[in-house]
Design a protein around this motif. Structure first.
Motif, PDB file in Angstrom:
ATOM      1  N   GLY A   1       0.819  18.497  27.012  1.00 29.48           N
ATOM      2  CA  GLY A   1       1.499  17.306  26.534  1.00 29.48           C
ATOM      3  C   GLY A   1       2.344  16.588  27.568  1.00 29.48           C
ATOM      4  O   GLY A   1       2.751  15.452  27.361  1.00 29.48           O
ATOM      5  N   LEU A   2       2.605  17.221  28.701  1.00 25.29           N
ATOM      6  CA  LEU A   2       3.479  16.620  29.707  1.00 25.29           C
ATOM      7  C   LEU A   2       2.843  15.382  30.347  1.00 25.29           C
ATOM      8  O   LEU A   2       3.531  14.415  30.658  1.00 25.29           O
ATOM      9  N   GLY A   3       1.535  15.389  30.535  1.00 26.79           N
ATOM     10  CA  GLY A   3       0.863  14.231  31.104  1.00 26.79           C
ATOM     11  C   GLY A   3       0.955  13.016  30.200  1.00 26.79           C
ATOM     12  O   GLY A   3       1.126  11.888  30.663  1.00 26.79           O
ATOM     13  N   HIS A   4       0.852  13.253  28.895  1.00 21.25           N
ATOM     14  CA  HIS A   4       0.968  12.142  27.951  1.00 21.25           C
ATOM     15  C   HIS A   4       2.412  11.638  27.867  1.00 21.25           C
ATOM     16  O   HIS A   4       2.634  10.449  27.637  1.00 21.25           O
ATOM     17  N   LEU A   5       3.372  12.547  28.054  1.00 17.39           N
ATOM     18  CA  LEU A   5       4.775  12.103  28.092  1.00 17.39           C
ATOM     19  C   LEU A   5       5.018  11.188  29.285  1.00 17.39           C
ATOM     20  O   LEU A   5       5.766  10.219  29.191  1.00 17.39           O
ATOM     21  N   ALA A   6       4.392  11.500  30.414  1.00 20.20           N
ATOM     22  CA  ALA A   6       4.545  10.664  31.602  1.00 20.20           C
ATOM     23  C   ALA A   6       3.966   9.267  31.378  1.00 20.20           C
ATOM     24  O   ALA A   6       4.416   8.300  31.985  1.00 20.20           O
ATOM     25  N   LEU A   7       2.980   9.173  30.496  1.00 20.99           N
ATOM     26  CA  LEU A   7       2.378   7.878  30.168  1.00 20.99           C
ATOM     27  C   LEU A   7       3.081   7.189  28.997  1.00 20.99           C
ATOM     28  O   LEU A   7       2.644   6.131  28.551  1.00 20.99           O
ATOM     29  N   ARG A   8       4.136   7.809  28.487  1.00 17.67           N
ATOM     30  CA  ARG A   8       4.911   7.294  27.351  1.00 17.67           C
ATOM     31  C   ARG A   8       4.072   7.209  26.083  1.00 17.67           C
ATOM     32  O   ARG A   8       4.212   6.284  25.283  1.00 17.67           O
ATOM     33  N   ARG A   9       3.232   8.185  25.882  1.00 20.65           N
ATOM     34  CA  ARG A   9       2.438   8.307  24.651  1.00 20.65           C
ATOM     35  C   ARG A   9       3.000   9.491  23.869  1.00 20.65           C
ATOM     36  O   ARG A   9       2.484  10.592  23.914  1.00 20.65           O
ATOM     37  N   TRP A  10       4.090   9.251  23.156  1.00 23.07           N
ATOM     38  CA  TRP A  10       4.858  10.311  22.518  1.00 23.07           C
ATOM     39  C   TRP A  10       4.051  11.046  21.462  1.00 23.07           C
ATOM     40  O   TRP A  10       4.084  12.283  21.418  1.00 23.07           O
ATOM     41  N   GLY A  11       3.369  10.327  20.605  1.00 27.82           N
ATOM     42  CA  GLY A  11       2.601  10.956  19.539  1.00 27.82           C
ATOM     43  C   GLY A  11       1.463  11.808  20.076  1.00 27.82           C
ATOM     44  O   GLY A  11       1.216  12.924  19.604  1.00 27.82           O
ATOM     45  N   ARG A  12       0.766  11.274  21.054  1.00 30.69           N
ATOM     46  CA  ARG A  12      -0.334  12.030  21.668  1.00 30.69           C
ATOM     47  C   ARG A  12       0.178  13.279  22.360  1.00 30.69           C
ATOM     48  O   ARG A  12      -0.457  14.330  22.326  1.00 30.69           O
ATOM     49  N   ALA A  13       1.322  13.168  23.028  1.00 30.09           N
ATOM     50  CA  ALA A  13       1.894  14.326  23.713  1.00 30.09           C
ATOM     51  C   ALA A  13       2.237  15.430  22.719  1.00 30.09           C
ATOM     52  O   ALA A  13       1.922  16.600  22.942  1.00 30.09           O
ATOM     53  N   LEU A  14       2.855  15.049  21.614  1.00 33.80           N
ATOM     54  CA  LEU A  14       3.205  16.036  20.595  1.00 33.80           C
ATOM     55  C   LEU A  14       1.960  16.660  19.980  1.00 33.80           C
ATOM     56  O   LEU A  14       1.903  17.875  19.773  1.00 33.80           O
ATOM     57  N   LEU A  15       0.965  15.834  19.718  1.00 34.31           N
ATOM     58  CA  LEU A  15      -0.279  16.332  19.128  1.00 34.31           C
ATOM     59  C   LEU A  15      -0.980  17.334  20.051  1.00 34.31           C
ATOM     60  O   LEU A  15      -1.384  18.417  19.607  1.00 34.31           O
ATOM     61  N   TRP A  16      -1.107  17.011  21.327  1.00 34.00           N
ATOM     62  CA  TRP A  16      -1.754  17.925  22.262  1.00 34.00           C
ATOM     63  C   TRP A  16      -0.939  19.201  22.438  1.00 34.00           C
ATOM     64  O   TRP A  16      -1.492  20.309  22.511  1.00 34.00           O
ATOM     65  N   HIS A  17       0.363  19.059  22.525  1.00 32.05           N
ATOM     66  CA  HIS A  17       1.207  20.246  22.697  1.00 32.05           C
ATOM     67  C   HIS A  17       1.079  21.184  21.498  1.00 32.05           C
ATOM     68  O   HIS A  17       0.880  22.389  21.662  1.00 32.05           O
ATOM     69  N   LEU A  18       1.190  20.624  20.301  1.00 24.64           N
ATOM     70  CA  LEU A  18       1.081  21.457  19.102  1.00 24.64           C
ATOM     71  C   LEU A  18      -0.317  22.060  18.962  1.00 24.64           C
ATOM     72  O   LEU A  18      -0.453  23.202  18.518  1.00 24.64           O
ATOM     73  N   THR A  19      -1.341  21.325  19.342  1.00 28.52           N
ATOM     74  CA  THR A  19      -2.709  21.838  19.245  1.00 28.52           C
ATOM     75  C   THR A  19      -2.918  23.020  20.191  1.00 28.52           C
ATOM     76  O   THR A  19      -3.446  24.060  19.791  1.00 28.52           O
ATOM     77  N   ILE A  20      -2.512  22.877  21.419  1.00 24.89           N
ATOM     78  CA  ILE A  20      -2.753  23.938  22.408  1.00 24.89           C
ATOM     79  C   ILE A  20      -1.858  25.145  22.146  1.00 24.89           C
ATOM     80  O   ILE A  20      -2.326  26.288  22.116  1.00 24.89           O
ATOM     81  N   VAL A  21      -0.576  24.920  21.935  1.00 23.52           N
ATOM     82  CA  VAL A  21       0.335  26.039  21.701  1.00 23.52           C
ATOM     83  C   VAL A  21       0.037  26.696  20.352  1.00 23.52           C
ATOM     84  O   VAL A  21      -0.037  27.927  20.253  1.00 23.52           O
ATOM     85  N   GLY A  22      -0.157  25.885  19.324  1.00 27.56           N
ATOM     86  CA  GLY A  22      -0.473  26.443  18.005  1.00 27.56           C
ATOM     87  C   GLY A  22      -1.804  27.180  17.990  1.00 27.56           C
ATOM     88  O   GLY A  22      -1.931  28.251  17.386  1.00 27.56           O
TER      89      GLY A  22
END
Length: 160
Positions: free
Chosen positions: A19-40
């Motif tokens: 999710g860090l790459g999406h945070l750098a692009l200011r895509r907050w929702g996508r970053a949270l979604l990817w982070h939760l998907t991978i960690v979960g």
């Protein structure tokens, strides 16, 4: 040049931390979604396969032996997909910015002129215009968009 490196940087950051790459692009929702998907997904796989916790600092070789391929492979695949998505989103954003700057009306010296609405209204009130980066309404007297924090093109022409 900076816009050309953003997709690569976003992909590398997405590989380092989900999710860090999406945070750098200011895509907050996508970053949270990817982070939760991978960690979960990782937590679910570890629970499903009853993987015992191992201290990687005490014995690094035990870490590779303790985690089965059925757990490692999906996590690596999801991380690679996250990095690919961050790269594609960053590249699309860079292409959109390049097209917007090519289509914009530029004044002398290649600097965009202020929009015609960037003046005061009849009552002396400041007229609001749309940000060329995010499309949200901003005050024409500001030098930057308070939504996406990008500098406004007419602010750069005032500085010269």
């Amino acid at each position: 040049m900076r816009n050309q490196l953003r997709p690569v940087l976003a992909a590398l950051l997405a590989l380092v931390f989900p999710g860090l790459g999406h945070l750098a692009l200011r895509r907050w929702g996508r970053a949270l979604l990817w982070h939760l998907t991978i960690v979960g997904g990782g937590v679910a796989l570890f629970a499903l396969y009853d993987v015992e916790p191992v201290d990687p600092l005490a014995d690094p070789a035990a870490l590779t032996a303790a985690v089965p391929t059925d757990v490692t492979l999906p996590i690596v695949l999801l991380s690679a997909l996250s990095a690919l998505d961050a790269y594609l989103v960053g590249r699309a954003e860079a292409m959109r910015r390049r097209a917007a700057s090519a289509d914009g009306d530029e004044g002398p010296g290649g600097v965009q002129s202020p929009p015609p609405a960037a003046a005061t209204g009849e009552d002396g009130e400041t007229v609001e215009v749309a940000c060329p980066n995010c499309g949200k309404e901003v005050d024409a007297d500001l030098d930057f968009c308070h939504w996406c924090t990008e500098p406004l093109p007419w602010a750069e022409s005032d500085a010269r």
